[in-house]
Design an enzyme around this catalytic site. Structure first.
Site, PDB file in Angstrom:
ATOM      1  N   GLU A 201       0.829  -1.213   0.000  1.00  0.00           N
ATOM      2  CA  GLU A 201       0.000   0.000   0.000  1.00  0.00           C
ATOM      3  C   GLU A 201       0.861   1.259   0.000  1.00  0.00           C
ATOM      4  O   GLU A 201       0.659   2.159   0.802  1.00  0.00           O
ATOM      5  CB  GLU A 201      -0.920  -0.039   1.230  1.00  0.00           C
ATOM      6  CG  GLU A 201      -1.627  -1.386   1.354  1.00  0.00           C
ATOM      7  CD  GLU A 201      -2.391  -1.592   2.657  1.00  0.00           C
ATOM      8  OE1 GLU A 201      -2.316  -0.715   3.537  1.00  0.00           O
ATOM      9  OE2 GLU A 201      -3.083  -2.608   2.785  1.00  0.00           O
TER      10      GLU A 201
ATOM     11  N   CYS B 218     -10.090   0.587   8.457  1.00  0.00           N
ATOM     12  CA  CYS B 218      -9.643   1.932   8.817  1.00  0.00           C
ATOM     13  C   CYS B 218     -10.429   3.008   8.077  1.00  0.00           C
ATOM     14  O   CYS B 218     -10.698   4.067   8.627  1.00  0.00           O
ATOM     15  CB  CYS B 218      -8.159   2.098   8.525  1.00  0.00           C
ATOM     16  SG  CYS B 218      -7.667   1.570   6.885  1.00  0.00           S
TER      17      CYS B 218
END
Lengths: 642, 642
Positions: free
Chosen positions: B317, B413
């Site tokens: 990521e 998240c």
């Protein structure tokens, strides 16, 4: 009932003498086999130890230590022996044969009393034998040993390795079965299937064919063997532990006859399909052959890159969906193209149809060759169509793409696979059936062939793929037929026998030419010019771009010949091409085309509102198979076109 | 010495009344907060249990069971509470406040006597506390609790959560340090740094600032703390166990002042840089601020997608290299755009320069909004610029790309992060400094602002981003200044006060307008028309393509409005655009452009030699932020252009 199929000509009867291929085939005995031997023996300072032969010494009780390497590390030794066998057929070498014999003796000493042969499980996990077929690679490794055993026997007449692998195969045949009394399963990684058919053909032992057939038929049926084995006591994950189970990955999502599309791990898929084709032929099973045809068609019509490579997802090295062929991030493993060639060879020989060789030729001339450097000591595992070296960095989604060939790999399936493929290139050139010799690849060679009607000596002389005339000299005992494949990129051709044009017939993609008794000469000529190739509109990744091919060769642009970024280059679709002979890399035809370079206005930011400038430029193309053999840098096959 | 910076206006003083934003901000209290509460409590049947609050009950000794969820699962509760706090500021809701109070009491009961607060380590790994900072997320989770504690105190005046987080912060401050007597380390995932500065600002307690500064200064210096901790007794991997250690991933490859480019995990990066900006301001540290400016510039000039998203590699990521911005496979996490907005907000307030808001606005209007469905109950974690649903299949390199918004995520998240961002949108609209009110975003609202010179009531009325006139009514106690940001896409504007054009000055990207005592009216008008945006030539993935923007909004084409494959569509660069109001999705301006659809000839294979056909077609564009709120299908931002 099976109809007789075409047969390859024994390698020992073919001597390749070819401008294109000799740069590779000469590497096999001169460079690749010695280099790989040194690697198997951990003798190279700049290559991480592979522990390959050390594992056998430990398993034989002749060395101390732990198993090291991938779970299928043994198969590298097997593939090396297979390559050696093919090499010995065409290039006898007593010293190499001695080395191979000693290796075979070591393997024999590492074999267990019951015939079991696998140093990983012998040394490290004796309790896990056959308990995790999904991941264990025991049957895969056994398959490679069997292929080596058959090849070595064919090459040398020596039975020691054949006997070793028969003992392992006998053990496998005795252990597996669907009756509840045996282990009910099949390999996570197919390979044993095609190997057992080879062993059946070499020995005549029918149980080998039966077990191959069982592995194929059982696959994908309920209950799912991989799910069942995971419920058994003592089961443990041993490979890719973090991956969730996906039945597509190992092609056991459906019974093989019901599979409509090529799925999962690309190498596994084409090895399975090759075994399916073998079993379909040997058992005369048309519905299984139909499944093979469907799967072949799905690959070549919807899931194959233009370089004859397959496997669009780096994660799990797998097929994805139709027309999903990303150029800069796909997997396109060298081994998968080798498997595609093996599959196509079988389909061509069984059906007698030449068109299968269009893709076999594509895979061999482009991806298998790109997979190895012209030094014979460096390899690509992944064969992308677009490389930007700067973004091929570790620990990212692009880390599988290497901008330069590597010396070796942790999972080193590809280098020895290339070696055995180059060493056995002869098997692809010809096929015989009844009274006919078929020429599939225009590889220069001399061969002596046995046909039903007697011996035929043949000599193919050409500078293909650079030039487009093929001269064939024949000397036939009794007269016979010759079938010459006309590739899909040949739209018109001329054929003459002893200088005179002849009446010919076409059959299954072959031009059929009578060969008279005694000496004769066939001249085939056609025109291979550079051609623009367009992608199907459904290949999103290629939209607006074209590729250049010339005969079977795919071309690319490289940074050392063209301005960067290569994405800024545009080819003029109306360009006329200029061909130029370049003596680099053993000689190649380079192609020049007109186009433009588009650039952002000076000082433009990341995104800007000012239109781009376009200036005329000349693009230089080189054969894709040779890319990165000069200065490394950006490379691109698909070029924007206007 | 720090110079005073701009300050946000307290949320309670701003009432947002905006055509574009209300469709999102109204969701916060009506949909998102109750929906997420149900999820935190495992009350939804079609969403996998999160175990979030159950973990607290177990840690408090009030329930039996094991910890479940990601290692940072607690942070979802913290972000929910932070969102609730912001929501209560603007939408008082006694029932919701009671629910929050009860949750805070539960958190207090789960807190350990020494102040430690983290249910994962309390329940599951008490011996691993602070032993694996690289992966443990303890400091990250603590940071989110601290942000929630400060927000809840600001919103309600209640100190209970503030006291809880002060006890945790006190523990952290007492444990960490470089003197050899303390734990020498910093978080794998930054967040604690900016949180401790918030806590310092709320409490005046200097040790919080000192510890934030220590975490930042220690990062990337030798000896490497993550390497050191891994050598200590009791160390164990606990997250992403298979990944090798890459110091770039968590931005500890170099001391932060020496970092020239944005590296590693994108969310971690922008949270770190936000904390660096906070510390740089509070300590008056110009060289640290310079590092922030360099990192900001690297992102926005070389590593940011056109939708204001960041993170080019799905694996880890993370950022990769300059200009590497793949459209169909990047990560572009919603949280990373939130972090970019947080970083830009800080930089704008510290430097007083409006240009930072060009990217803040981009991230908020495009990616943060795309991250949530207009139902308030579905979310994108990944925000690609090109989606082909068929190839977004599990267990492939494309499996991170979801073609439709998901109800929730295993690592969740983003949804609560969007909630707290929407609930605190007001912080981005204005800033005050001395006697000036700065307007950064053209969001319709009414606000009451305290300036040095007295109170200013202001009302912004606009239909931006659809329309391009902004009407500002002011009522000032004493007279003051107003600074109105002129975005980069506004090349010309008109400004009038009480109907009369005025002399104005520009300062740092703001047009500065005097506001007289009493009532007054400012009219700003400019022209936002659709514009073609070109990619820099170095962005390989965008070559030959253009994007359409209109004001801050990025546009895209979707399958339901256009023929597929969308890659076959070409926009005419000389097109004139037609705008059309569409009442779907709460109303939006759609854009039509001239172009062509290119198609393969009928019956064309995977690759073919016949040129493609091109037929004229009309392309329909919709705002990117709204994509996939109607029928799902292909979507594309960058369009081929001729």
């Amino acid at each position: 009932m099976n109809r007789p199929k075409m047969q390859s000509v024994p390698l020992k009867n073919i001597k390749i003498c070819d401008n294109f291929w000799n740069r590779y085939t000469n590497l096999v005995h001169k460079e690749i086999i010695p280099y790989q031997w040194a690697i198997l023996n951990d003798q190279l300072e700049d290559v991480a130890p592979t522990h390959c032969l050390e594992n056998f010494r430990i398993a034989a009780g002749e060395a101390e230590g732990c198993y090291q390497g991938a779970i299928f590390q043994d198969s590298d030794v097997a593939k090396w022996l297979e390559a050696v066998a093919y090499s010995l057929e065409t290039h006898p070498d007593p010293e190499l044969e001695k080395l191979a014999d000693e290796t075979i003796e070591l393997i024999e000493r590492a074999q267990q009393p019951d015939g079991y042969l696998n140093t990983y499980f012998t040394i490290k996990e004796p309790d896990l034998r056959w308990k995790n077929l999904r991941e264990g690679h025991e049957l895969y490794t056994a398959g490679h040993f069997i292929e080596a055993g058959v090849a070595y026997y064919n090459a040398t007449g020596k039975r020691r390795l054949l006997n070793i692998v028969c003992r392992m195969a006998d053990l496998i045949c005795s252990l597996f079965g669907e009756d509840g009394q045996h282990i009910d399963g099949y390999p996570g990684h197919p390979e044993i299937e095609l190997a057992l058919v080879k062993l059946y053909r070499a020995t005549g032992e029918k149980k080998y064919l039966r077990t191959a057939s069982y592995f194929i038929e059982r696959r994908g049926k309920e209950p799912n063997c991989f799910v069942e084995e995971s419920k058994k006591p003592g089961y443990r994950r041993i490979f890719l532990e973090n991956n969730e189970y996906d039945p597509y990955y190992a092609q056991n999502h459906l019974p093989v006859r019901q599979q409509e599309s090529a799925e999962g791990h690309a190498v596994r898929a084409v090895y399975l399909y090759s075994g399916m084709a073998d079993v379909a032929y040997e058992t005369g099973d048309d519905s299984l052959l139909e499944a093979c045809k469907r799967l072949w068609n799905n690959i070549v019509n919807k899931r194959m890159y233009i370089n004859g490579s397959i496997g669009s997802s780096a994660y799990l090295e797998r097929f994805t969906v139709d027309y999903d062929l990303p150029n800069d991030s796909g997997y396109s493993e060298t081994c998968a193209s080798i498997g595609l060639a093996l599959f196509g060879l079988r389909m061509a020989q069984i059906t007698g149809e030449a068109h299968y060789f269009d893709q076999v030729e594509l895979a061999l001339y482009n991806t298998v060759t790109a997979g190895i450097g012209l030094d014979g000591k460096s390899f690509f595992y992944v064969n992308p169509l677009e490389v930007w070296p700067e973004n091929c960095i570790p620990n990212t989604s692009r880390s599988h793409v290497k901008p330069v060939r590597q010396k070796w790999f942790g999972v080193a399936c590809c280098p020895p696979n290339i070696a055995r493929t180059l060493a056995s290139l002869g098997q692809y050139i010809y096929a015989t059936k009844d009274n006919t010799l078929f020429l599939n690849l225009f590889v220069g060679n001399q061969a002596t062939v046995s046909l039903d009607s007697g011996e035929l000596k043949v000599r193919v002389d050409s500078r293909f793929p650079w030039e487009d005339t093929i001269n064939i000299e024949t000397e036939s005992e009794t007269g016979c037929m010759m079938g010459i494949r006309i590739p899909s990129y040949v739209h018109r051709f001329k054929i003459a026998v002893n200088g005179d044009s002849v009446q010919y017939t076409m059959k299954n993609g072959y031009v059929m030419v009578p060969v008279v008794q005694g000496k004769s000469r066939i001249d085939l000529s056609f025109s291979i010019k550079p051609r623009l190739v367009y992608p199907n509109e459904l290949i999103r990744a290629c939209a607006g771009q074209v590729a250049i091919m010339r005969g079977p060769l795919l071309y690319c642009i490289e940074e050392m010949d063209n301005p960067t970024p290569l994405s800024s280059l545009i080819i003029d679709k109306n360009t006329s091409f200029t061909e130029q002979w370049d003596s680099a890399l053993g000689g190649m035809i380079t192609i020049f085309a007109d186009g433009w370079r588009e650039s952002s206005p000076k000082g433009a930011g990341l995104y800007h509102e000012m239109p781009c400038k376009r200036e005329a430029t000349r693009l230089k193309f080189v054969p894709y198979c040779f890319w990165c053999n000069r200065d490394p840098g950006e490379m691109r096959v698909w070029i924007r076109a206007l």
